[in-house]
Design an enzyme around this catalytic site. Structure first.
Site, short mmCIF file in Angstrom:
data_model
loop_
_atom_site.label_atom_id
_atom_site.label_comp_id
_atom_site.label_asym_id
_atom_site.label_seq_id
_atom_site.Cartn_x
_atom_site.Cartn_y
_atom_site.Cartn_z
N ARG A 167 -22.84 37.20 18.36
CA ARG A 167 -24.06 36.96 17.57
C ARG A 167 -23.73 36.23 16.28
NH1 ARG A 167 -27.03 39.21 13.40
NH2 ARG A 167 -29.31 39.10 13.64
N TYR A 221 -18.32 41.68 28.88
CA TYR A 221 -18.07 40.25 29.06
C TYR A 221 -17.29 39.70 27.86
CZ TYR A 221 -22.41 40.01 26.24
OH TYR A 221 -23.38 40.20 25.29
N ASP A 259 -38.45 40.05 17.36
CA ASP A 259 -38.56 41.51 17.43
C ASP A 259 -39.69 42.05 16.57
OD1 ASP A 259 -36.45 41.66 19.17
OD2 ASP A 259 -35.02 42.48 17.73
#
Ligand code: FAD
Length: 390
Positions: free
Chosen positions: A107, A216, A296
């Site tokens: 991120r 991952y 969000d």
């Protein structure tokens, strides 16, 4: 402050993508972020083709492919034996089927790519240390007030201030989040010292009863990101930065395959976080006059469909297109909302239901998963008609 400025509350993924999308159509933006500085926060994010398409449209294709990992395949494994339950190609298939790639990215790397692009257009565009507390609007503009007592005037206010949005609170009152009965841990593990078997080049989903782990690689394969989700009666608080002891997550997965336990156990003590998964009632509308919500703040989404960032990124592209198409600011915001409402409401509900697709070892849910994936990945925010219920 120039009255025509688009004011954005929150410099997260949604706020920065919105800034870039507005700059692309020649609008001046100011992004006000509560945090005093923009640092390295967060863990891995999956960028599916619907999001990558948007970021490429905003000129970030090269930066993304340099910073991200493109996984070869998606593998579902049984939690204890490691038996392969499902295996599907990703890398070539995504580009062939959807015309855009699928990336795994830290991120902080995505955030930094967006920040640099916004600042390259306008060095003054991002203003840390300004938490939005209130806003007043009239026919010609919006006055935005900050927690530090200062105010600015602009043409529009876009609330991209996340799950605890102050802008949503101002427009629609306090929301009442409900605990889902699921909590999650996340961690980032350096690959040095991990056995080869843990380092498969794809996304690995370990499926158990009422538990699953997704792992991952990010940062050119130097770190393994994981999210471990568990049905728990006791809830952890909602939020991204609550540290948790590594022993807690390791104990929760006792009896799981050695590869899972080795990964969890290798989490650096300062890189293990826990949070509770909460849902809120979906808003039927999120725009009032010259003020709207995005990401969000508008439609918080559970992580099961890996679409929180992607929905914010799609929103940002549609908002830019609506502002370019309508001179009247309020009309543009209404069109933005009506273009996004049906898709994001569907996605929020889909993510709620998707927990059942992950946390059952028995039963073949792959067909069901494949059809929802197609609906998610094929959405084209750049070409879809505006105002339609897409
Ligand atoms: C610290 C952090 C870490 C995260 N880590 C991950 C992760 O590891 N994996 C993952 O999939 N998703 C993560 N997310 C969530 C993910 O980024 C979002 O779900 C998604 O990108 C949607 O983005 P958003 O811009 O709507 O919200 P967010 O990314 O939450 O951004 C909201 C921004 O608004 C700021 N803000 C809040 N209130 C105010 C206010 N009153 N005034 C001004 N600014 C305000 C916040 O500081 C934040 O920068 C994280 C979010 C945050 C904030």
């Amino acid at each position: 402050m120039v009255g025509e400025t688009v004011i954005i509350a929150g410099a997260g993924i949604g706020g920065l993508t919105t800034a870039l999308s507005c700059q692309k159509i020649g609008r001046r933006v100011r992004v006000f972020e509560r945090a005093p500085e923009l640092g390295e926060i967060g863990a891995g994010i999956m960028l599916t083709p619907n999001a990558v398409r948007c970021l490429e449209y905003l000129g970030l294709g090269d930066a993304l492919s340099a910073a991200a990992v493109e996984p070869t395949e998606s593998i579902y494994r049984k939690f204890d034996t490691s038996e392969v339950l499902m295996r599907a190609g990703i890398k070539d298939k995504m580009r062939e089927t959807y015309g855009a790639g699928y990336y795994l990215i830290h991120r902080a790397d995505l955030h930094s790519i967006l920040m640099q692009a916004v600042q390259a257009n306008d060095a003054e565009a991002i203003c840390p240390g300004f938490g939005v507390s209130d806003a007043d609007q009239n026919e010609s503009g919006v006055d935005v007030h900050f927690e530090n007592g200062e105010s600015v005037a602009g043409n529009l206010l876009i609330g991209c201030d996340g799950i605890h949005s102050a802008v949503r609170g101002k427009l629609f009152g306090k929301s009442n989040p409900q605990y889902t009965g699921q909590s999650a841990w996340r961690g980032m593990v350096p690959v040095e010292g991990l056995p080869e078997s843990v380092l498969e080049p794809g996304t690995i989903s370990w499926i158990g009863e009422d538990k699953h782990v997704i792992q991952y690689a990010v940062r050119q394969g130097r770190l393994i990101n994981y999210v471990a989700i568990v049905a728990l009666e006791d809830w952890a608080e909602e939020g991204w930065n609550r540290p948790a002891p590594v022993e807690e997550v390791v104990a929760e997965f006792a009896g799981w395959h050695a590869d899972v336990l080795q990964l969890l156990s290798a989490t650096p003590p300062d890189n293990c976080y826990k949070w509770g998964l909460f849902v809120r009632e979906s808003l039927k509308s999120w725009t009032v006059g010259r003020v709207t919500l995005l990401g969000d703040a508008a439609h918080p989404t559970l992580p099961f469909a890996a679409q929180g960032s992607a929905m914010a990124i799609e929103d940002a592209v549609i908002l830019g297109r609506a502002l370019a198409s309508y001179d009247d600011a309020e009309a543009a915001l209404k069109v933005y909302e009506s273009t996004r409402l049906a898709r994001t409401t569907w996605l929020v509900e889909h993510a709620r239901q998707a927990t059942k697709l992950y946390q059952r070892v028995q039963g073949n849910k792959s067909q069901q998963r494949a059809s929802s994936v197609d609906e998610i990945y094929s959405y084209d925010a750049i070409q879809c008609p505006l105002g339609a219920s897409s």
